[in-house]
Design an enzyme around this catalytic site. Structure first.
Site, mmCIF file in Angstrom:
data_model
loop_
_atom_site.group_PDB
_atom_site.id
_atom_site.type_symbol
_atom_site.label_atom_id
_atom_site.label_comp_id
_atom_site.label_asym_id
_atom_site.label_seq_id
_atom_site.Cartn_x
_atom_site.Cartn_y
_atom_site.Cartn_z
ATOM 1 N N GLU A 155 0.835 -1.199 0.000
ATOM 2 C CA GLU A 155 0.000 0.000 0.000
ATOM 3 C C GLU A 155 0.877 1.259 0.000
ATOM 4 O O GLU A 155 1.616 1.493 0.962
ATOM 5 C CB GLU A 155 -0.860 -0.007 1.274
ATOM 6 N N GLU A 161 3.466 9.267 7.295
ATOM 7 C CA GLU A 161 3.617 7.977 7.999
ATOM 8 C C GLU A 161 4.917 7.257 7.648
ATOM 9 O O GLU A 161 5.434 6.497 8.456
ATOM 10 C CB GLU A 161 2.414 7.072 7.695
ATOM 11 N N ASP A 188 -5.330 3.195 -1.517
ATOM 12 C CA ASP A 188 -6.182 3.714 -0.435
ATOM 13 C C ASP A 188 -6.477 5.177 -0.754
ATOM 14 O O ASP A 188 -5.562 6.002 -0.876
ATOM 15 C CB ASP A 188 -5.409 3.564 0.888
ATOM 16 N N HIS A 191 -4.814 8.013 1.341
ATOM 17 C CA HIS A 191 -3.409 8.310 1.016
ATOM 18 C C HIS A 191 -3.310 8.946 -0.372
ATOM 19 O O HIS A 191 -2.511 9.870 -0.590
ATOM 20 C CB HIS A 191 -2.569 7.033 1.070
ATOM 21 N N HIS A 214 -8.759 0.314 -0.699
ATOM 22 C CA HIS A 214 -9.313 0.892 0.538
ATOM 23 C C HIS A 214 -10.038 2.194 0.245
ATOM 24 O O HIS A 214 -9.503 3.039 -0.479
ATOM 25 C CB HIS A 214 -8.181 1.235 1.531
ATOM 26 N N ARG A 220 -10.509 11.070 6.216
ATOM 27 C CA ARG A 220 -10.442 9.689 6.731
ATOM 28 C C ARG A 220 -11.701 9.269 7.493
ATOM 29 O O ARG A 220 -11.689 8.277 8.208
ATOM 30 C CB ARG A 220 -9.174 9.421 7.553
ATOM 31 N N GLU A 249 -11.893 1.422 5.154
ATOM 32 C CA GLU A 249 -10.930 1.568 6.255
ATOM 33 C C GLU A 249 -10.955 3.040 6.647
ATOM 34 O O GLU A 249 -10.305 3.874 6.014
ATOM 35 C CB GLU A 249 -9.524 1.150 5.808
#
Ligand code: LER
Ligand code: MN
Length: 272
Positions: A155, A161, A188, A191, A214, A220, A249
């Site tokens: 991912e 992060e 995702d 991101h 995702h 988020r 997610e």
């Protein structure tokens, strides 16, 4: 638009990671996920050796759910394991941990997710060295998973992060280096909203290397709670030929049940 099967992240073991949407009593959580109309549960598992796999399979089947993917990030979040730690023993433990997911993944026909288990560039380590360790670890894990027919999905994760693979182009370059047919990407939208110049263009570029997907909105929260254009994003995903799950997610806000309910209602509206 094509109706993708929908799943949502459920943590099998206790975890700190906030966006693991469901945590706690597994039977109750799977019952709720099924009752809300989801087709599957993406299982976040820290350590497969501490899971009663027969019981897990029984519960998943009892609720009529599929398991499209298994998340491994808790081994990083809770234990600090990673492919790029300066300590060779930690790197070895991370590789062995991923390999230990293979029988479980094969049983559920699930993709193994490599998210933060890849690690971060720690003090004293160069980006180049970390990338070399990452490629070697992925080659070993992909080779171990291939005979069982299991696929691995890395991912791309936003810059806040990790510095190791933030976007689709870096993910595709990594795929070239790893050189394994069972190694692809998990995209995702949270991101992607931070890192991709165009989410749709990047989905097109990733194409058939998209192994899992995702969804979370720009903040988020659940899809529909922010400003991402999911109609366009999911139409583009369908155009690539992707036939896998779209997996929620997102943060359990304002509370887990509301988030999960709003998400599936919104995604169905978008997909219909
Ligand atoms: C995990 O799927 C993810 O999206 C990352 O933010 C984990 O830190
Ligand atoms: Mn994710």
């Amino acid at each position: 638009m094509r109706r993708f099967p929908l799943s949502i992240v459920v943590s099998v073991q206790p975890a700190r990671f906030e966006a693991a949407t469901f945590k706690g009593d597994l039977d109750a959580n799977l019952a709720q996920v099924a009752a809300l109309g989801y087709d599957g549960a993406e299982l976040a598992i820290r350590d497969p050796r501490q899971v009663d796999v027969d019981e897990l399979e029984r519960l998943v089947h009892k609720h009529g759910l599929a398991v499209p993917a298994i998340g491994t990030g808790q081994a990083w979040g809770e234990e600090g394991l990673s492919f790029t730690d300066p300590d060779a023993e930690v790197r070895r433990a991370a590789i062995e941990r991923v390999k230990s997911h293979v029988p479980l993944a094969a049983r559920f026909n699930a993709v193994i997710i490599i998210g933060l288990l890849r690690g971060i560039v720690k003090p004293g380590v160069t980006q180049e060295q970390a990338m070399t360790w990452l490629v070697e670890a992925l080659q070993e894990c992909a080779a171990a998973a291939a005979p069982a027919g299991v696929r691995l999905a890395l991912e791309p994760i936003n810059r806040y992060e990790t510095t190791l693979i933030n976007n689709v182009d870096e993910g595709l370059a990594l795929i070239e280096q790893v050189g394994a047919a069972n190694f692809g990407l998990l995209l995702d939208t949270f991101h992607m909203n931070i890192e991709e110049p165009s989410i749709e263009e990047s989905i097109r570029r990733a194409g058939e290397r998209i192994f899992h997907f995702h969804v979370a909105d720009s903040n988020r929260w659940y899809p529909g709670a922010g400003h991402l254009d999911f109609r366009s994003i999911l139409a583009t995903l369908a155009e690539t030929g992707y036939r896998g799950f779209v997996s929620g997610e997102f943060l359990p806000r304002p509370d887990v049940e509301t988030a999960a309910r709003e998400a599936i209602a919104y995604l169905r509206r978008v997909l219909d």
